[in-house]
Scaffold this active site. Structure first.
Site, PDB file in Angstrom:
ATOM      1  N   ARG A 260       0.162   7.713  10.984  1.00 34.91           N
ATOM      2  CA  ARG A 260       1.219   6.905  11.616  1.00 34.91           C
ATOM      3  C   ARG A 260       2.509   6.974  10.795  1.00 34.91           C
ATOM      4  NH1 ARG A 260      -1.472   1.067  12.145  1.00 34.91           N
ATOM      5  NH2 ARG A 260      -2.385   1.693  10.159  1.00 34.91           N
TER       6      ARG A 260
ATOM      7  N   GLY B 201       0.826  -1.205   0.000  1.00 38.56           N
ATOM      8  CA  GLY B 201       0.000   0.000   0.000  1.00 38.56           C
ATOM      9  C   GLY B 201       0.860   1.255   0.000  1.00 38.56           C
ATOM     10  N   ASP B 202       0.209   2.416  -0.183  1.00 37.89           N
ATOM     11  CA  ASP B 202       0.900   3.716  -0.147  1.00 37.89           C
ATOM     12  C   ASP B 202       1.960   3.851  -1.232  1.00 37.89           C
ATOM     13  OD1 ASP B 202      -0.578   4.271   2.176  1.00 37.89           O
ATOM     14  OD2 ASP B 202       0.906   3.249   3.401  1.00 37.89           O
TER      15      ASP B 202
ATOM     16  N   GLN C 120      -4.973  -0.216  -1.003  1.00 37.93           N
ATOM     17  CA  GLN C 120      -3.960  -1.007  -0.299  1.00 37.93           C
ATOM     18  C   GLN C 120      -2.979  -1.593  -1.327  1.00 37.93           C
ATOM     19  OE1 GLN C 120      -7.521  -1.701   0.856  1.00 37.93           O
ATOM     20  NE2 GLN C 120      -7.035   0.192   1.888  1.00 37.93           N
TER      21      GLN C 120
ATOM     22  N   ASP D 101      12.495  10.575  -7.032  1.00 38.54           N
ATOM     23  CA  ASP D 101      13.182  11.799  -6.583  1.00 38.54           C
ATOM     24  C   ASP D 101      13.609  11.722  -5.118  1.00 38.54           C
ATOM     25  OD1 ASP D 101      10.238  11.834  -6.479  1.00 38.54           O
ATOM     26  OD2 ASP D 101      10.530  13.656  -5.303  1.00 38.54           O
TER      27      ASP D 101
ATOM     28  N   GLY E 127      -5.908   5.994   1.708  1.00 42.04           N
ATOM     29  CA  GLY E 127      -5.657   7.441   1.714  1.00 42.04           C
ATOM     30  C   GLY E 127      -4.926   7.785   0.424  1.00 42.04           C
ATOM     31  N   HIS E 128      -5.666   8.098  -0.598  1.00 38.11           N
ATOM     32  CA  HIS E 128      -5.079   8.324  -1.931  1.00 38.11           C
ATOM     33  C   HIS E 128      -4.862   9.826  -2.133  1.00 38.11           C
ATOM     34  CE1 HIS E 128      -6.761   4.213  -3.427  1.00 38.11           C
ATOM     35  NE2 HIS E 128      -5.886   4.116  -2.446  1.00 38.11           N
ATOM     36  N   THR E 129      -3.589  10.212  -2.279  1.00 39.45           N
ATOM     37  CA  THR E 129      -3.232  11.633  -2.245  1.00 39.45           C
ATOM     38  C   THR E 129      -2.843  12.162  -3.623  1.00 39.45           C
ATOM     39  OG1 THR E 129      -2.384  11.239  -0.027  1.00 39.45           O
ATOM     40  CG2 THR E 129      -1.731  13.310  -1.064  1.00 39.45           C
TER      41      THR E 129
ATOM     42  N   LYS F 128      -0.455   5.233  -5.828  1.00 38.83           N
ATOM     43  CA  LYS F 128      -1.416   4.836  -6.880  1.00 38.83           C
ATOM     44  C   LYS F 128      -2.245   6.015  -7.360  1.00 38.83           C
ATOM     45  CE  LYS F 128      -3.202   1.764  -4.048  1.00 38.83           C
ATOM     46  NZ  LYS F 128      -2.173   1.696  -2.995  1.00 38.83           N
TER      47      LYS F 128
HETATM   48  P1  IMP Z   1      -7.249  -2.579   8.007  1.00 37.32           P
HETATM   49  O1  IMP Z   1      -7.347  -2.507   6.522  1.00 37.32           O
HETATM   50  O2  IMP Z   1      -7.622  -1.307   8.699  1.00 37.32           O
HETATM   51  O3  IMP Z   1      -7.944  -3.772   8.576  1.00 37.32           O
HETATM   52  O4  IMP Z   1      -5.686  -2.778   8.376  1.00 37.32           O
HETATM   53  C1  IMP Z   1      -4.990  -3.992   8.061  1.00 37.32           C
HETATM   54  C2  IMP Z   1      -3.551  -3.682   7.674  1.00 37.32           C
HETATM   55  O5  IMP Z   1      -3.539  -3.022   6.404  1.00 37.32           O
HETATM   56  C3  IMP Z   1      -2.820  -2.749   8.624  1.00 37.32           C
HETATM   57  O6  IMP Z   1      -1.457  -3.107   8.646  1.00 37.32           O
HETATM   58  C4  IMP Z   1      -2.976  -1.385   7.972  1.00 37.32           C
HETATM   59  O7  IMP Z   1      -1.947  -0.496   8.345  1.00 37.32           O
HETATM   60  C5  IMP Z   1      -2.870  -1.773   6.503  1.00 37.32           C
HETATM   61  N1  IMP Z   1      -3.560  -0.836   5.612  1.00 37.32           N
HETATM   62  C6  IMP Z   1      -4.886  -0.692   5.431  1.00 37.32           C
HETATM   63  N2  IMP Z   1      -5.155   0.249   4.520  1.00 37.32           N
HETATM   64  C7  IMP Z   1      -3.969   0.695   4.096  1.00 37.32           C
HETATM   65  C8  IMP Z   1      -3.590   1.666   3.115  1.00 37.32           C
HETATM   66  O8  IMP Z   1      -4.411   2.283   2.444  1.00 37.32           O
HETATM   67  N3  IMP Z   1      -2.252   1.848   2.958  1.00 37.32           N
HETATM   68  C9  IMP Z   1      -1.322   1.133   3.656  1.00 37.32           C
HETATM   69  N4  IMP Z   1      -1.645   0.226   4.563  1.00 37.32           N
HETATM   70  C10 IMP Z   1      -2.946   0.004   4.787  1.00 37.32           C
END
Ligand code: IMP
Length: 441
Positions: free
Chosen positions: A307, A12-13, A228, A337, A40-42, A16
């Site tokens: 976090r 994730g992150d 994700q 970059d 959280g798509h920025t 995208k």
């Molecule tokens: P949940 O999706 O809130 O159940 O979290 C499960 C795991 O997926 C945790 O480790 C979260 O930090 C991670 N996670 C959920 N959504 C994202 C995202 O959009 N980006 C990165 N990690 C994510």
């Protein structure tokens, strides 16, 4: 017009949203297919920062229709808060979004369940986003979930809420029943608020599978926006440290109700290094100090929870795994970059496991923790990547880095992101994106 899935190739992150934002300007529809407001798509545009949680990123393109499919878990309150925020920023959205009747809803008691579950796990906690995502998917698979269509049927809504609240009361412990906990379990409060949400949601509800099929038949271009990432996929990720949905490309098909022949290409997005939020294995993770340096350079803090993200070098074995399980046609590499000031650029090309060295991502959890990364060290860039917009302006070492990624992952790099602005992008010559979107330049 092309139908393309954009999927996260790491944890994730990956950036995208930036890729989706670019491709959406050549698509007719942008579709979220799984996850919920844990995403959280920025997108940064003209000095403004937009963070999308549930609303498809394509909403920034006024001509694009947006869909939230059946595989998404939807917190109606989060959706309306996000829509109000977008409207305040001048992005009209309500009349351009369709939500599946079949999307499962997140209710306040799902967050209560999640808190209790994480507390009970102690050191083995998942480190979830606390949005109620997992418990909502558990209710779906347990066949007691409440779907968006239920908001239109007062009797069904009350019956389901009553049964679910009774179940949750049996599951949570006394310490959860603070005033907030009690409010999350008050049937009358829940029914009233869900009916209110239902009235606002009703004009947005649609048979998303049917509408997407009609668009595809009419030759319109569909863009499927993954949330994700592959390594957080419930089937193919680092289980149990995963989210609860199908993040991989195939998830778009099952979650939306479209056939595999509708998809023309799958693009995997990866940073030039790796990050992860929450607990779980991460073989190429850096020690505290070098990780903090990379975090500072990359601004690596969760877009949803704030976090600090765990940071490490690019793991090409994990990325080749992602190329396989998603059937990637190409990669989009982001945040090159961020590596501009580094004296050298290590990439993980294998793992040491006892006296063996392997180069495939192992299938068993025990090995994810035991695996020690084997690095190949690539040279620093001789001039910065930041802000580059043409392949010619990239340093030879950047081309070398890209070639090495392509060789070891087995997929071509179709896009390189060189900065946070919407236009900080290089589309290499021969990129599949030029075939898919002839007007890309
Ligand atoms: P949940 O999706 O809130 O159940 O979290 C499960 C795991 O997926 C945790 O480790 C979260 O930090 C991670 N996670 C959920 N959504 C994202 C995202 O959009 N980006 C990165 N990690 C994510």
């Amino acid at each position: 017009m092309a139908n393309v899935i954009v999927v996260g190739a790491q944890w994730g992150d990956e950036g995208k949203a930036k890729v989706v934002d670019l491709l959406a300007s050549h698509a007719d529809a942008c579709v979220r297919y799984q996850g919920g407001h844990n995403a959280g798509h920025t997108v940064e545009w003209q000095g403004r920062r937009f963070i999308f949680h549930l609303v498809p990123t394509g909403i920034l393109r006024p001509e694009v229709r947006c869909f939230i499919g059946s595989g998404v878990v939807l917190d109606p309150e989060a959706l309306f808060t996000e829509l109000a925020g977008l409207e305040a920023m001048g992005v009209s959205s309500r009349d351009r979004i369709r939500v599946s009747y079949r999307a499962h809803l997140i209710l306040p008691y799902h967050r209560l369940l999640e808190r209790a579950s994480e507390r009970r796990r102690g050191a083995a906690r998942i480190g979830t986003t606390g949005r109620g995502i997992g418990p909502a998917y558990e209710d779906k698979v347990g066949r007691r979930g409440i779907v968006a269509a239920d908001l239109l049927d007062g009797d069904a809504l009350r019956r389901k809420i009553t049964a679910n609240v009774a179940r949750v009361r049996r599951l949570v412990e006394a310490e959860d029943l603070t005033a907030e906990g009690e409010a999350a379990l008050d049937v009358e409060v829940l029914v009233a608020s869900m009916r209110e949400h239902g009235e606002k949601l009703a004009p947005m509800l649609a048979d998303v599978s049917l509408e997407l099929d009609a668009l595809a038949r009419a030759g319109r271009g569909l863009l499927f926006e993954g949330a994700q990432g592959t390594m957080l996929d419930v089937d193919h990720g680092t289980y149990p440290h995963v989210t609860s949905s199908s993040c991989v490309a195939a998830g778009a098909l099952t979650s939306l109700g479209i056939g595999p022949r509708r998809v023309d290409a799958v693009i995997g997005v990866s940073k030039a290094y790796t990050t992860r939020v929450g607990e779980g294995p991460f073989p190429s993770e850096l020690e505290a100090e070098p990780a903090a340096h990379l975090r500072r350079l990359g601004g690596e803090y969760g877009a949803t929870t704030g976090r600090p993200r765990r940071c490490g070098w690019l793991d090409l074995c994990a990325l080749r795994y992602a190329a396989r399980v998603n059937g990637l046609d190409a990669l989009a590499l982001t945040k090159l970059d961020i590596l501009d000031s580094l004296p050298e650029i290590p990439v993980c090309v294998g793992y040491r496991l006892g006296d063996r060295v392997i180069d495939e991502f192992p299938p068993a959890a025990r090995d994810w923790y035991a695996a020690r990364p084997v690095y190949e060290v690539l040279p620093a860039w001789s001039r910065p990547v930041a802000g580059a917009r043409t392949a010619e302006s990239l340093a030879p070492e950047v081309h070398g880095f890209v070639r090495r990624v392509e060789e070891l992952v087995g997929a071509p790099v179709a896009l390189i992101c060189t900065g946070s602005d919407r236009d900080d992008i290089v589309v290499p010559r021969g990129s599949i994106l030029r075939d898919l979107y002839p007007n890309l330049d």
